[in-house]
Structure formats: C-alpha cells, structure tokens
Scaffold this active site. Sequence first.
Site, mmCIF file in Angstrom:
data_model
loop_
_atom_site.group_PDB
_atom_site.id
_atom_site.type_symbol
_atom_site.label_atom_id
_atom_site.label_comp_id
_atom_site.label_asym_id
_atom_site.label_seq_id
_atom_site.Cartn_x
_atom_site.Cartn_y
_atom_site.Cartn_z
ATOM 1 N N HIS A 1 -10.526 -6.576 -4.505
ATOM 2 C CA HIS A 1 -9.454 -6.325 -3.387
ATOM 3 C C HIS A 1 -10.359 -6.005 -1.854
ATOM 4 O O HIS A 1 -11.118 -6.757 -1.506
ATOM 5 C CB HIS A 1 -10.658 -4.428 -3.912
ATOM 6 C CG HIS A 1 -10.845 -3.828 -3.444
ATOM 7 N ND1 HIS A 1 -11.667 -3.173 -2.511
ATOM 8 C CD2 HIS A 1 -10.030 -2.743 -2.694
ATOM 9 C CE1 HIS A 1 -11.683 -2.018 -1.171
ATOM 10 N NE2 HIS A 1 -10.186 -1.658 -1.609
ATOM 11 N N LYS B 1 0.905 -0.911 -0.135
ATOM 12 C CA LYS B 1 -0.055 0.335 -0.447
ATOM 13 C C LYS B 1 0.774 1.314 -0.221
ATOM 14 O O LYS B 1 1.206 1.565 1.296
ATOM 15 C CB LYS B 1 -0.906 0.106 1.259
ATOM 16 C CG LYS B 1 -2.155 0.947 1.067
ATOM 17 C CD LYS B 1 -2.801 0.688 0.395
ATOM 18 C CE LYS B 1 -4.178 1.098 0.771
ATOM 19 N NZ LYS B 1 -5.141 0.452 -0.699
ATOM 20 N N ASN C 1 -11.570 -3.930 2.241
ATOM 21 C CA ASN C 1 -10.912 -3.123 2.890
ATOM 22 C C ASN C 1 -10.813 -3.946 4.341
ATOM 23 O O ASN C 1 -11.035 -5.948 4.237
ATOM 24 C CB ASN C 1 -12.050 -2.370 2.981
ATOM 25 C CG ASN C 1 -12.616 -1.100 1.948
ATOM 26 O OD1 ASN C 1 -13.147 -1.428 1.139
ATOM 27 N ND2 ASN C 1 -11.667 -0.344 2.047
#
Lengths: 430, 430
Positions: free
Chosen positions: B328, B200, B330
Amino acid sequence: MKIAEYRVTPIAFSDPPLRAASGLHAPYALRTIVEVVSDDGISGVGETHGGAAALADLEAVRDLVIGRDPFQLAALEQAIWPNVGGGSESADITRVVGGLRWPPRTFGAIEVACLDLIGKAIGRPVVDLLGGRVRERVDFSAYLFYKHRGAGGCFGFERDPAAVPGWPTALQHEALDAEGLVEQAQAMVAAFGFQSLKLKAGVLEPDEELRTIQLLREAFGPGVPLRIDPNAAWSVETSLRYARELEGLLEYYEDPTDGKQGMAEVARHTSLPLATNMCCVSFADLPETIRLGSVRIILSDHHYWGGLRASVELARVCRSWGIGMSMHSNSHLGISLAAMTHLAAAVPNLTYACDTHYPWQQEEIIAGGKLQFEDGSLAVPKGAGLGVELDRDALARMHEQYLACGLARRDDEIEMQKVEPGWAYRRPRW
Amino acid sequence: MKIAEYRVTPIAFSDPPLRAASGLHAPYALRTIVEVVSDDGISGVGETHGGAAALADLEAVRDLVIGRDPFQLAALEQAIWPNVGGGSESADITRVVGGLRWPPRTFGAIEVACLDLIGKAIGRPVVDLLGGRVRERVDFSAYLFYKHRGAGGCFGFERDPAAVPGWPTALQHEALDAEGLVEQAQAMVAAFGFQSLKLKAGVLEPDEELRTIQLLREAFGPGVPLRIDPNAAWSVETSLRYARELEGLLEYYEDPTDGKQGMAEVARHTSLPLATNMCCVSFADLPETIRLGSVRIILSDHHYWGGLRASVELARVCRSWGIGMSMHSNSHLGISLAAMTHLAAAVPNLTYACDTHYPWQQEEIIAGGKLQFEDGSLAVPKGAGLGVELDRDALARMHEQYLACGLARRDDEIEMQKVEPGWAYRRPRW
C-alpha cells in the site's frame, strides 16, 4: 564479503542414559557443527541436530553457501528448499531429530553461523541482529529425566563429577521413580539455581509420573512452576484423566497426547494451558494449530523452525494470536545454548523459562568451558557474534567420537531394547 | 553507538487534486521526516504520515530515542506503546492517516531511521538488514485517480511539466470519467513503464468505474493486470453486483466494502481474490481476518504495520497462511519509496507490483532528484542504508510550506466541500 569456506563436522558427545517416551538416550548424543569463514578471514559457527541425515542435508547445499554474501539469507533460505529432501513443510519432529531430512533445520544451522559471522564482522552480538535485547538474562528450567545409572559415553558409569565444575554427583544416580526424580531435581536446583522444573514424562506408569509431580510440588512448594511433558505417550482419555489430577499443579501441560486434533480435544476439556513442540513444529503447522485451538503455548526451537530470524517471526505470530512462548531443547552443547540465549534475550514474549539439556552434558565444544547458570539464568554471552569460540581440540575429539561410536541417527528405541529386550516405541502407550 | 540527536520535521509538499472515496486531496500532502544522528556523527532518516497527530507521537517518545543504541529496536518498540496514544492495536486506517495517534506508526518511522543509520554505520544497504535481497528490482503499479485539473500546491493549475523530468502533462488534466482515466493511464505508462494498473475507485457512480475498468482492459489488453480499490465505498450487495461484472477483468478486488465481516461476505460469493489495506492494518487484525477468510491478499505498509522488520514478519504470516502480499501507499516522497523498495526486495512473497503515489509528486526531498522507474520497476538504491540523502534545502522549504499551508491533518472531506459544498463522506456510499 563472501563465504570462502564452509565446514560441516559431525560430532558425538557423552550423554547420560536418560529416558523418554521414545526410549533411552544412547551413550552418545549426535550433533553437527557448521562453520562459515569469510574471504576476509572472519568465521561464524552454528550447531544443530546430528547424524547422517542432518549431515547429508548440510553437505547437499555446499554450493549454495560457498561464494555467498552471508547477509543474503532470504535467498539462501529459498534456494535450500528444492535442494534438501523432506518435501512437506510439516513433519513429525521425533522423525526430524531421529533422521528425517528437513530444509528449515539445514537453513537454520547455516543462518546461525552466518549471523555469528556477521556479528563478528560488525562487532555486534547476535542479539542485536535480532532487534536487540529486551532482557539481559534468560531464565532456563531444570529439565528432569527418569534415568538409569551413569553419566554416559566415555564417562561410563563412574565419573568424578568434580572434573566438571558444578556437575552434581546426583546426576549420575538412577532415577526411576518419584523419589529419585525429586533427589535429581534438588541436586539440579542446588547446582544451577533453576526456578522452574520440567519433567520429561511418558516413561513410567502415569500414576507414578503424577506422583512425581505431586512430590515435586511438596518438595519445592507452589512458588516453583512445574511442567510435565509426556511426549504424546498418553491417549486423549488418559491425558484428560490426569489433567484433572494435575490442575492447579502445572504451569503448562506439554504434549500429553498426539496431534493437533488430539491436543485440541484435551484443550477443550481442561483449564490447564496446553503447550507443544510436537504438533506444531513449522510455520506450515500454524494455521491448523490455531484454527483448532490445540495449544496456548508453543515451544520455539530455532534448530528446526528455520533459524533465529524465523524464531523472531514465530514470536510475532504468537504475540498476534495471544499464544505464549517457551523454548524447546534437544541434547546440545554451548554453541546452541549461546544461540538460544541471544534469541530469548531478543523476544519480548518469550516469557517462560527455556528448556535446556545443557546441565546433562559434561563435554563442551566452546573454548573456556561450559557457560555458567546463575539462579537458573544465563547472561547473554559477551562479545561479538554468539560470543563463544570453538575449542578445536574438543571439536576434533568429538568428531573422532562420532566416527568411533557407530551411531548414524538418534534411535532411542534400539537403545531401550538393550536394557529391555522387546521394548517397542508406541504412541500413545497409555 | 548511541543516538545523540533526534529531529522530527513536519513537511508539506504539493499534491494534485486527486479524488478518493474520502473526498479530495488537499493542495498539500503532509509528511513527517525523522532523523537520528549517532554520537559518532552518522545519521539515519525515515519518512512517515504527516500532520499534528503523527508529529505529537514522534515528539512524545523523544526521551526514549535519545541515548538509545539504534540496534535496540525491540526494546524501543515495547517502550513506545505506553507512551503513545491510540490504545487498541487495531484501528480504522483512514483515521490513522487522517489523525489518529498510533504507536506502530511512531515506532516504524524511527525504526526506518535507525536501520538507515545502522546500514550506514556498517556499510550495508537496508535490504541486507532484512535478510538480503531476493530480487534486484521491485515492480510498482500505476496508481490511477479520478482527479480535477491541476498539479496541486505551489504549482496551482498551470505548471510546466518539463521542470520535472518525466512528469507528463497529462497528469495535470482533469480525469473525471472513464475516458479521462484511460488517457491518464496511457500517459503514466508511457512515462514510467508500469505494467499493472490500479484504479482508485469509490469516487464516481459504480457503473462509470466499471466502465473505466472495461475501457482500461480494452486499451491495455489482458496482459496488463488491473485492480480496483473502492475504499469500502460499496455495500456488500453493490460489491457483489460489480464483482460479477469484474470477474475475469481483475488481478484483485481491493476493499470494495467495509470491515472484516463485510469483506468475508463478499469473498464467499465471488471468485475474485479480495485484497485489503483497510480491514487488516495491524497484527491485532490478523486473527479475525484469517478466521473469517476476509481476504486473499494483504497490502503491507511499513508506515503503519510497525516498520520494516514488522513487515518481514507480516510476510511470514502471509506465507504461512497462503495469503498473497502486495504493498500500500499514501502520498509520499523518495525516502519512503527507498524504504519500500528495500523492503520489497527482501520479501520473497511480495509478488504483486507495489502501489505508489510517487509519480503524482513533483517535489522531492532527497538529494539528486526523484528516483527513476524503468519499465515500472525500481532498482534497490545503491549505497549504504536506504541509499538516499536528505536534501536539506528541500526539507527547509517543505517545512516552511507545512507552516504556511495551514493544514494539521489530512481531511479529504473538507477539501471536497470546497469544490462541492455539502459533500459528506459516507461509507458505504453505494
């Protein structure tokens, strides 16, 4: 749950002498019935294209089907590709129906049978395996054909239509001009209640086909949507010349000309929405079709797009790109009609009335007789799975017909030559 | 079968002080747990984004859920759109997660719960409702973050990692340079066996982030795929300057810059495959993304694409256009991880190792403790539905944490200002 039995039965059923750009329907239409039976005795059924090529493909994957859990569809789809001829994912759909080997068709037929089996196993209609119903009834359109006299196959030229409830006498008549077509349309609408009309064109001189559309408009008024499908028999120039005459008359203009490029060229110069079941018949066709802007409507067909789930996926593509959805049909019986109805009931953006050849068929393979249209629409069949059951006597009889009729693939050109020696399929013809 | 109960519970769980282009993770991450219970007492569960906006949307559709047959998902999806704010189908995903109301997220969370319920009702894993499994295990990648010291939330800065099996001490360490990141990567790989690494980025000076990638390559060798995700913190020019340095080092280059146009501009001038979960986050984004050639890989995420079935549909789009698929994540708990694993097991072309924040979380909401990676992969959970059960004590505790923590939406900028007063989120920053 495992698939313990897998049966593939080629059948033939009587088909009237309908005309298309490709020629003339043979006295018998060919289809293939696929059955899967689980180790706990639950069976599922599917129906697909007929003839030797479809049969060979379905037989070639037998070992991939037997022993498989019917829920494991993605893995079956993957496995089928290397085992079934066909190569490219894109093809000429007239060749697919006529005889090309074709993986998505093979998978699709088995997938429908598996979904019927799954639905029966869990006590749910197939529509619920596709996301559930967004409508209770599915609209179909009248599928109008120029035709020769007769009812086809074992019915020959004289058949008491009273034997099949709702089969109108006028469907036996010759219809080789605009007036004949209007008579046919009126009979079909009276019998089945259809509220939109599709003309299979590319058969007569374009002027006569235009006159047919004009007469249909006069007879039915502007409240009844009209479609014309010349099956790519027209050049780009001819398509554009008639587009000018047809503007304001058509709901959509289906495959006037050949290929993604040709369709895009027509699309650029007419306000008519173009539709196709010819230049975009697989997922591999979508990128170029969309890039070129060839069409505004795609006619889905689970028989060659790869089954019912694939058709739901196609619907998402259409929704995302703002492409309309309709549904294509070949000559078919009640198993296909049930599957088409379950699918159409699950797809929000399948808003055009679906094509169906069903009213042209007098024979039936499902128990209890033919499914009944009301006001041109069909309710989703009740009960688990597809909600229809095979009539085994009818299956046996139609299999005998397959063996007896001597046809191994649909070849409208040869049939046409029987009534017009020397006739040759040309695309474009005009 | 009808849905008789519908429960929506906002929760918060401890989250380490991870850095991103948007700032700093708060001590607690927010999530929402959705439960549906059928009139015959079978329950299904889903997990989605947290905070007030997600909660408001899920509450706004209560009347659409109660009384509905859980199989009727397409109709629910249709009905949710006019009832949930958000308007456009396309959005900035950082705003969706941060607080935008968003119909596909609302539907997706309920859809997962319904599929869990359906799976339990028919005795089948969710993967079988998505076409069945094409793989038994799903690969995940190590998700590496620059971070401050500590474990977050109720664990503060000192936490005995032995209390959570497999939680390595090094994940508490500060990692604000290349060397710190490599130590973190080694700890994470040692603990979970990940075989690809995602950084990230968009946090430090690009030179330091490049140096991090170079050190990771040195430490792990060319057999371990590396990805960098600057979260659109770089301009097109910066993206291209670092692309030249990163060529040969990366498996893919994720969202270096902002927007479909910017990504397309970068794509035109690098051989690196570009990937996104930012410029293409909904079906409405696909046409322009594909037309511009913005990316070669899409990171799917069932939480905002509209559920598991929608993700399967997205996979078909990717297959048709030759776009690669990754996944993806979160900050999330075990219910989401189970759903992600069922989905990834069903999608043939989801061939990249999936992102997951899961190793960063010490708290868990499913009974029996955290799901265990082996060699960086996860087996599809056994059992019907998602194969996981809610730990009701944990749910109650995390709901209390939600009420106590005072957070109503994810706002990394505010958190960042606590450690660096005056810090502002800028895109691009470099």
